[in-house]
Enzyme design. Sequence first.
Site, PDB file in Angstrom:
ATOM      1  N   GLU A  81     -36.278 114.352  15.496  1.00 43.31           N
ATOM      2  CA  GLU A  81     -35.176 114.329  16.452  1.00 43.31           C
ATOM      3  C   GLU A  81     -35.180 115.616  17.265  1.00 43.31           C
ATOM      4  O   GLU A  81     -34.267 115.879  18.027  1.00 43.31           O
ATOM      5  CB  GLU A  81     -33.839 114.099  15.745  1.00 43.31           C
ATOM      6  CG  GLU A  81     -33.462 115.140  14.710  1.00 43.31           C
ATOM      7  CD  GLU A  81     -32.352 116.070  15.180  1.00 43.31           C
ATOM      8  OE1 GLU A  81     -32.710 117.207  15.535  1.00 43.31           O
ATOM      9  OE2 GLU A  81     -31.183 115.657  15.167  1.00 43.31           O
ATOM     10  N   CYS A 113     -32.886 111.136  10.747  1.00 43.34           N
ATOM     11  CA  CYS A 113     -33.647 111.746   9.655  1.00 43.34           C
ATOM     12  C   CYS A 113     -34.692 110.822   9.043  1.00 43.34           C
ATOM     13  O   CYS A 113     -35.356 111.210   8.087  1.00 43.34           O
ATOM     14  CB  CYS A 113     -32.697 112.247   8.574  1.00 43.34           C
ATOM     15  SG  CYS A 113     -31.612 113.565   9.153  1.00 43.34           S
ATOM     16  N   HIS A 235     -32.896 110.699   0.621  1.00 44.11           N
ATOM     17  CA  HIS A 235     -32.630 111.609   1.732  1.00 44.11           C
ATOM     18  C   HIS A 235     -31.559 112.592   1.312  1.00 44.11           C
ATOM     19  O   HIS A 235     -30.604 112.246   0.617  1.00 44.11           O
ATOM     20  CB  HIS A 235     -32.205 110.845   2.993  1.00 44.11           C
ATOM     21  CG  HIS A 235     -31.823 111.790   4.096  1.00 44.11           C
ATOM     22  ND1 HIS A 235     -32.665 112.798   4.505  1.00 44.11           N
ATOM     23  CD2 HIS A 235     -30.685 111.930   4.839  1.00 44.11           C
ATOM     24  CE1 HIS A 235     -32.074 113.506   5.464  1.00 44.11           C
ATOM     25  NE2 HIS A 235     -30.869 113.000   5.671  1.00 44.11           N
TER      26      HIS A 235
END
Lengths: 348, 385, 134
Positions: A81, A113, A235
Amino acid sequence: MKVGICGYGVYIPRFRIRVEEIAAIWGGDAEGIKRGLQVQEKAIAGLDEDTATIAVEASRSALAMAGIDPADIGAVYVGSESHPYAVKPTATILGDAIEASPVMTAADYEFACKAGTAAIQTCMGLVGSGMIRYGLAVGADTAQGAPGDTLEYTAASGGAAYIIGSTELIAEIEATYSVTTDTPDFWRREGEPYPRHGGRFTGSPAYFKHVLSATTGLLKKTNLSPGDFDYAVFHQPNGKFPRTAAKNLGFTKEQIECGLLVERIGNTYSGATMLGLARVLDEAKPGDRILVTAFGSGAGSDSFSITVTDKITEKRGETPTVEDYIREKKYVDYGTYVKLRRKIVVPS
Amino acid sequence: MNRVAVIGVGVTKFGELWDYSFSDLFVEAGSAAIIDAGIDGKDIGSIYVGNMSGGRFVNQEHIASLIADHAGLNPVPATRIEAACASGGLAVRQGVMAVASGMHDVVVVGGAEKMTDITTEKVTQILVTAADQEWEAFLGMTFPGLYGMIARRHMHEFGTTREQLAEVAVKNHANAKNNPTAQFRFDVSVEKVLNSTMVADPLTLLDCSPITDGAACIILATEEKAGEFCDSPIYITGAGQSTSTIALHDRLQMTVSDATINASKMAYKMAGKTPGDIDVAEVHDCFTIAELIGIEGLDFCDIGSGGRFTEEGCTAIGGEIPVNTSGGLKAKGHPVGATGVAQVVEIAYQLRGEAGKRQVDGAEVGLTHNVGGSGGTAAVHILER
Amino acid sequence: MGAPRFWRNTKSRYNLYGVRCGTCEKNYFPPRKICPSCRRASKLESVKLKASGEVVTYTIIHSAPEGFENQTPYIMAIVKLSEGPMLTTQIVDCEIEDASIGMPVEGVFRKINESGRDGPIYYGMKFRPPRSSN
């Protein structure tokens, strides 16, 4: 056809800033923040580092581990990103730098992400279908948090690269399962320097809903249960979310501890889950099974079941490990940090 | 080959000359030299002018035409010569060749640079165009950086000390005090040099020559014409020029200026002189370390011994071989394209006995040494009374 | 530097491609069109040089050119590659007081410069002390 990982490489910049240093500027309660986010410090890129340099260094390590001819790489995807250019691919810089160019397809991915794991899935498809021999999937970021925002305590820099193929695998990817919905929990508008987020809205309707449903879907698809895995990587936007997710899904503290890096390097966004997996691969034994679930705001989750092969012991050892990069660090103060991250805009 | 005489010299004040434009500078220096020589415009066969970067310092190219025009010398042929900081020295050589060959009886050789119309950052960037743009400058290298690397290597190989480097600045500042046209007419101490702002470690601000506006001009003539116009001609009896690699990293031994060695051998041979015959020399000291490798390359002392030689006072006025009596680039100032010509002006003053308080007694043979870049070009001239 | 001028040398900036002269067996970096020793007898072919060597000399830049102001003080060095040629490079990931002549270094891919905030970004090789492993 078996599809999996032929080699991987990582890169984490050496600069670190501690939570205390940021909290002192913005009047935050450092101890409270560390407890709440379960983050001590984060890695930040220097002035001459960006997503492209991180991707190149990580990919060079991955190539060295795989021991393949870069010309045999048929696809290069970089998930981030924080691509250096809004228009002009990071993947072409990477392709030239590792000499995979010119006969290859390439593109940049963005999915908050989880852009890196999306790249892995694309490569799996291309390899599995026989379209390419090897694919290179990278997740890398130099993430920005607005000054004073909660994100500033965690938004970090780093990345990992995976060479996906079908022979000489160090780990087989047995299955993948994704869940994707339109959920505005976190975003950055075109031309804006810093992302915005929905605060507590990033939790249950976003992170937890997607991570839990993707992981559950994968377990169902593979007929596996948490107990069948030696390691699990989720994550990690902070230390709390992955621990809570693991607990809700029935994974133990021991299963997730190895791949949990956020406390020491922060959230490396597209790099986060992939660095967590790399940390596990740095020490896993042949036969070990790893569950990996990435999350990207916006929102979606990619879940994977991965089994380590015998090859890992002969291919590991020559390239720098996640711990090698974590160990090499230099602390900076907040002033240096805002300079390195170009938060001070000098009029030209 | 004709003997070539310097029959007139002129120089502007060196410094930050806010009131002067580029053309004001060369018109003043040129007029002074023409009047000093006692010649008239119609006597001039050609004009040669050294200028490093009119295009980038003042956004003006085609400066040979500009100079001839503004000096009121149209239609005299005019040619610009560029070799970075050696532009002036090479202009002198072109003038020498024009007169020696018999092509012209009288020529004007000038050098001019106007450096203060732009910011210091821009000047830094322009000066580094004298290095390899793609494989030195582009990577973040500066000119002080290149000489800083030479200095560190010289210290490593020969045991040269930081203090010895500073002694060059101390001496040249002391000399400049007695030069009315010099930019820095004040003393510095070794401590002051060492403690001044770091520029490119180990070199500090006082190891570096300044950013300077200035122009210099000389009139060259055949021996026959010299007799007609001048009572005290100074003859250029030796001229040498040589090249070396543009990038410092390609030089086999970066502490040795091979271009200086080769150019000076050529000049010594042509003049039939040895280093021991030289009474006074202007040596290219864009940085203190440059004077050390300059005097070593010119064979005034052994390779590597320049620091000790300087520390012992051998290059001071009254020493074995006085170097940079004008104050050098370091303290007189360094208007890059003018420097090589200004060096000849100083030696002419010395050999004519007109150098005032900085006069080297009985000076009969002088030498000028002008370097471009980190040593990619060197020009050496030997002058005799 | 404009984009075409950078792009032309990408191969030698991203990886250390130089040339090797088959006549004198010397390596050159960056590539040359003529071997300066052998001239018309040059037999040049492209060679990828290993990005490892040692520092021959260095300086610390305190007064930087445009585009490098934010990085001061930074180390610039001449590095002699293990396969012969010398090159100029920035030394990164090294404290300025730790720089030394003879220090071993290895290549690392970094951003070199950029043409302002809206221009192209230029990447290439810098050097750093070898990563300590384990």
